[in-house]
Design an enzyme around this catalytic site. Structure first.
Site: not given
Ligand code: 7PJ
Length: 279
Positions: A222, A256
């Site tokens: 990010k 994640r």
């Molecule tokens: C996140 C997400 C996050 C959760 C995205 C990216 C943008 N879901 N979906 N947490 N970010 N739970 O991956 O940069 O931080 S999309």
């Protein structure tokens, strides 16, 4: 509890799960749409499994800052066939990153194990759909909406403001018939937060344990990494793994990430250090 207090304590990290990101949006920023084709997506799943992923998170809507909305039909076309194929060919858990009721509903029908909603089930009908099943749901905090969220994020106190939001959403879920025990909380790194606010959140992630639910942390590739280090998206591996380690040390249960292999390696090192040693 501060970062210093929780370090190397409390956990042997056995419960940590690695969630591997599988973006199927053509404009997905960090893999440039590389996995928008079905076969390469399945190969990516296979590779993540080989490297020890626990959960595959399929996202058919780009939520990067400034992203445009995706139609329901487009999202269904991207997500559902892939979900079906993963369920037919692998035993890995699958999470669906969506805010749309219809996508949630069909995903649940086709065997999704987790619903991951960056809008925390605030869209109309989402609570009712989730009340009809019993799978876990991740509620993420976001200030504003993707198109505008980075304009001027403001908090009275970022930790207590997000806690208030979580408590409000937990009550909404319970009122709708979704048991608290099904919920996972995520402070939403990069979703309406300044660089400094993102690092404060990371440093104080353990504060959210007072709510008594598992935490998910997503910092992988990010801007909070890119902007601090002045690195393009392809150059953020070290920063991503470092933030993943810190989140684990703060007690996050689900991490994640894009880079499964490297994050699993880091987790194994943490687990080795957390073993009880003889004095
Ligand atoms: C996140 C997400 C996050 C959760 C995205 C990216 C943008 N879901 N979906 N947490 N970010 N739970 O991956 O940069 O931080 S999309």
């Amino acid at each position: 509890m501060s970062y210093q207090q929780i370090k190397y304590q409390q956990s042997n990290y056995q419960q940590v799960k690695i969630m591997g990101i599988l973006n199927v949006t053509p404009d997905s920023f960090s893999d440039g749409g590389k996995f928008s084709h079905f076969d390469s997506a399945l190969k990516q799943v296979e590779s993540m499994i080989e490297h020890g992923v626990d959960i595959i998170d399929i996202g058919g809507e780009s939520t990067r800052p400034g992203a445009v909305d995706v139609s329901e039909q487009d999202e269904l076309t991207r997500v559902i066939p892939l979900l079906k194929a993963i369920k037919e060919n692998f035993t890995v858990q699958v999470s669906i990153d969506t805010s749309k009721t219809e996508v949630m509903e069909q995903s649940i029908t086709y065997g999704a194990d987790i619903i991951n909603d960056v809008r925390a089930l605030q869209n109309e009908g989402c609570l009712a759909v989730l009340a009809q099943c019993d799978i876990p749901v991740c509620l993420m905090h976001m200030q504003g909406m993707p198109r505008t969220m980075q304009t001027k994020p403001e908090y009275t106190n970022i930790i207590t403001d997000i806690k208030d939001f979580f408590n409000e959403r937990i009550i909404a879920c319970e009122d709708a018939g979704i048991a608290k025990s099904r919920l996972i909380l995520d402070p939403g790194f990069g979703f309406g937060k300044t660089l400094e606010q993102n690092y404060q959140l990371l440093a104080q992630l353990a504060q959210f344990h007072s709510i008594g639910l598992p935490l998910l942390s997503g910092t992988s590739r990010k801007s909070m990494i890119g902007n601090l280090l002045n690195r393009e998206v392809t150059e953020r591996l070290a920063g991503s793994v470092t933030t993943a380690i810190i989140a684990m040390q703060q007690g996050a249960e689900i991490i994640r990430v894009h880079d499964v292999k490297e994050t699993v390696d880091a987790l194994k090192i943490l687990q080795a250090v957390a073993q009880p040693f003889e004095e």
